[in-house]
Design an enzyme around this catalytic site. Structure first.
Site, PDB file in Angstrom:
ATOM      1  N   HIS A  34       7.622   3.353  11.123  1.00 55.92           N
ATOM      2  CA  HIS A  34       7.258   2.862  12.402  1.00 55.92           C
ATOM      3  C   HIS A  34       6.257   3.289  13.130  1.00 55.92           C
ATOM      4  O   HIS A  34       5.991   3.400  14.431  1.00 55.92           O
ATOM      5  CB  HIS A  34       8.629   2.662  13.007  1.00 55.92           C
ATOM      6  CG  HIS A  34       9.377   1.271  12.596  1.00 55.92           C
ATOM      7  ND1 HIS A  34       9.115  -0.099  12.779  1.00 55.92           N
ATOM      8  CD2 HIS A  34      10.609   1.446  11.820  1.00 55.92           C
ATOM      9  CE1 HIS A  34      10.030  -0.717  12.313  1.00 55.92           C
ATOM     10  NE2 HIS A  34      10.900  -0.066  11.755  1.00 55.92           N
ATOM     11  N   THR A  35       5.392   4.242  12.442  1.00 54.30           N
ATOM     12  CA  THR A  35       4.394   5.085  13.188  1.00 54.30           C
ATOM     13  C   THR A  35       2.897   4.430  13.079  1.00 54.30           C
ATOM     14  O   THR A  35       2.191   4.564  13.999  1.00 54.30           O
ATOM     15  CB  THR A  35       4.350   6.637  12.548  1.00 54.30           C
ATOM     16  OG1 THR A  35       4.249   6.325  11.386  1.00 54.30           O
ATOM     17  CG2 THR A  35       5.605   7.254  13.053  1.00 54.30           C
ATOM     18  N   ALA A 121      11.993  -3.818  -3.948  1.00 50.31           N
ATOM     19  CA  ALA A 121      12.905  -2.808  -3.676  1.00 50.31           C
ATOM     20  C   ALA A 121      12.728  -1.778  -2.673  1.00 50.31           C
ATOM     21  O   ALA A 121      13.083  -0.633  -2.363  1.00 50.31           O
ATOM     22  CB  ALA A 121      13.356  -1.880  -4.839  1.00 50.31           C
ATOM     23  N   SER A 124       6.951  -1.052  -3.441  1.00 48.87           N
ATOM     24  CA  SER A 124       5.774  -1.536  -3.451  1.00 48.87           C
ATOM     25  C   SER A 124       5.126  -1.860  -4.593  1.00 48.87           C
ATOM     26  O   SER A 124       3.983  -1.473  -4.932  1.00 48.87           O
ATOM     27  CB  SER A 124       4.713  -0.770  -2.531  1.00 48.87           C
ATOM     28  OG  SER A 124       3.714  -1.459  -1.765  1.00 48.87           O
ATOM     29  N   SER A 126       4.057  -4.726  -5.317  1.00 53.61           N
ATOM     30  CA  SER A 126       2.579  -5.585  -5.026  1.00 53.61           C
ATOM     31  C   SER A 126       1.523  -4.773  -4.935  1.00 53.61           C
ATOM     32  O   SER A 126       0.441  -4.981  -5.587  1.00 53.61           O
ATOM     33  CB  SER A 126       2.703  -6.402  -3.899  1.00 53.61           C
ATOM     34  OG  SER A 126       3.152  -5.797  -2.730  1.00 53.61           O
ATOM     35  N   GLU A 159      -3.293  -9.114   0.274  1.00 48.55           N
ATOM     36  CA  GLU A 159      -1.714  -9.366   0.887  1.00 48.55           C
ATOM     37  C   GLU A 159      -2.027 -10.356   2.129  1.00 48.55           C
ATOM     38  O   GLU A 159      -1.309 -11.299   2.302  1.00 48.55           O
ATOM     39  CB  GLU A 159      -0.950  -8.070   1.414  1.00 48.55           C
ATOM     40  CG  GLU A 159      -0.740  -6.891   0.245  1.00 48.55           C
ATOM     41  CD  GLU A 159       0.679  -7.139  -0.261  1.00 48.55           C
ATOM     42  OE1 GLU A 159       1.445  -7.840   0.142  1.00 48.55           O
ATOM     43  OE2 GLU A 159       0.930  -6.332  -1.102  1.00 48.55           O
ATOM     44  N   ASP A 171       0.638   1.459   1.918  1.00 49.34           N
ATOM     45  CA  ASP A 171       1.161   1.249   0.366  1.00 49.34           C
ATOM     46  C   ASP A 171       0.075   1.152  -0.538  1.00 49.34           C
ATOM     47  O   ASP A 171       0.028   1.881  -1.510  1.00 49.34           O
ATOM     48  CB  ASP A 171       1.831  -0.093   0.191  1.00 49.34           C
ATOM     49  CG  ASP A 171       2.981  -0.376   1.076  1.00 49.34           C
ATOM     50  OD1 ASP A 171       3.485   0.808   1.717  1.00 49.34           O
ATOM     51  OD2 ASP A 171       3.439  -1.228   1.231  1.00 49.34           O
TER      52      ASP A 171
END
Ligand code: ADP
Ligand code: MG
Length: 379
Positions: A34-35, A121, A124, A126, A159, A171
């Protein structure tokens, strides 16, 4: 049979020839949660779970691609109107389109691909898929003139524009830039990054996937973000990246208790990433582990994005004597990442399986990962 051999065999059967093989990897994030939207640091690395594709230009304007894992064949053209409906194919179409939109070249090609990054899971898969094709199409059609950061952005834009996921850059960055035995500290404000050695001899990195996802009514993500933005505004700074604890303490009585806790977590997490970098340079994995536990506590008590199942997995890790353990990802479900001494590994995974299943009625999924190379051509 190895992934490469399977892909090679299927490609020969389908297309009667041989192409070039490329791969890219899933990722973990050791610390820095969350940075990203607060202009702070993340600390990811690519893992030894990959998407691999064999690809060959076919001298047409049509892409023909077979997914071994989904057992589905799709053909599409390269114009915006040609978007396929299959969600897996949209990742590949999106990468093609994003390269073309940037002035790059993509022509028709044949491809067969498969992977072993678990889907959904938190590792990443994707991004692995996007960066595998972005890297390949850069090599096959663009003489590798597209720089690596742009390859990551091509995945991110895919994405956003073709898959409906409004993700950050971490990611795809990790998947493209990953390097064996190294984690990367990415500065989400400037885009600068630095490699740090990660060779935890005698330890294993273990993901424990709770397989739960709590969908909460009023988007908790947006609420967290709004809290951070309010505090930054009150402090007269752009993002909490520039905040220090003494600045927050000075305005404590002017903001809500909730906003205070949210900002406190973000400020402390920024420092923890820096502390982990120092610890890694010194080979001090005990300190790394302590920081991971502190992040979990912050995410659970101050940022309040944990859930019962994740707190339970964290507690089991602590009781087993695991060196470090924390929520990985946005929270409210998903997995924990654990730094485990090898002689504790069997005991920890068995205990986590048994105790979690006894309480929640299903076993968690457990994945061991090794920090490995990201996007590449496979010889
Ligand atoms: P993750 O957290 O793993 O990235 P996502 O939902 O973002 O989860 O992406 C998963 C999607 O990526 C799948 O639904 C599928 O469309 C595509 N994908 C990932 N791995 C594969 C694979 N091995 N074969 C085909 N499609 C895949
Ligand atoms: Mg994804």
């Amino acid at each position: 049979m190895e992934l490469k051999e399977i892909i090679n065999k299927v490609f020969a059967e389908r297309f009667g020839a041989e192409g070039t093989i490329y791969a890219s990897a899933g990722r973990i994030n050791l610390i820095g949660e969350h940075t990203d939207y607060n202009g702070g640091f993340v600390f990811p690395g690519a893992i030894d779970k990959v998407i691999m594709a064999e690809i060959r230009p076919n001298d047409t304007d049509t892409v023909r691609v077979f997914s071994i894992d989904i057992d589905e064949y799709v053909e599409f053209g390269l114009n915006e109107a040609d978007a396929p409906s299959q969600s897996w194919a949209r990742y590949i179409f999106g990468v093609c389109r994003e390269i073309i939109k940037r002035g790059g070249t993509v022509k028709g090609f044949d491809a067969v691909f498969a992977g072993n990054v678990p889907l959904g899971a938190g590792l990443s898969s994707s991004a692995a898929l996007e960066s595998c094709f972005a890297f390949a199409l850069n090599d096959l059609f663009n003489g590798n003139t597209i720089d690596k950061f742009e390859l990551a952005r091509i995945g991110q834009s895919t994405e956003h524009n073709y898959c409906g996921v409004n993700c950050g850059i971490m990611d795809q960055f990790a998947s493209v830039f990953g390097k064996k035995g190294h984690l990367m500290r990415l500065d989400c404000r400037s885009g600068e990054y630095e490699y740090f050695p990660f060779n935890p001899e005698g330890y294993t990195l273990v993901l424990v996937d709770s397989v739960v996802k709590h969908e909460l009514a009023d988007s908790p993500y947006n609420k967290r973000r709004a809290s951070c933005e309010r505090v930054a505004k009150r402090l007269g700074i752009e993002t909490l990246r520039d905040a220090e604890m003494h600045m927050l303490e000075a305005i404590k009585s002017d903001i809500t208790a909730e906003d205070y806790l949210r900002a406190k977590y973000v400020i402390e997490e920024k420092q923890r990433v820096l502390d982990v970098c120092d610890a890694l340079n010194a080979g001090d994995y005990d300190t790394v582990g302590r920081c991971m536990y502190a992040t979990h506590a912050g995410l659970s008590h101050d940022y309040e994005v944990s859930c019962e199942e994740l707190d339970y997995l964290n507690e089991i890790a602590r009781e087993c004597g695991v060196t470090g353990s924390r929520i990985m990802g946005g929270g409210f479900g998903g997995c924990t990442i654990n730094l485990v001494k090898n002689d504790l590994l069997d005991k920890f995974t068995a205990t986590a399986r048994d105790r979690f299943a006894a309480r929640y009625g299903h076993e968690p999924k457990i994945y061991e990962v090794v920090i490995s190379d990201g996007a590449r051509r496979v010889e």
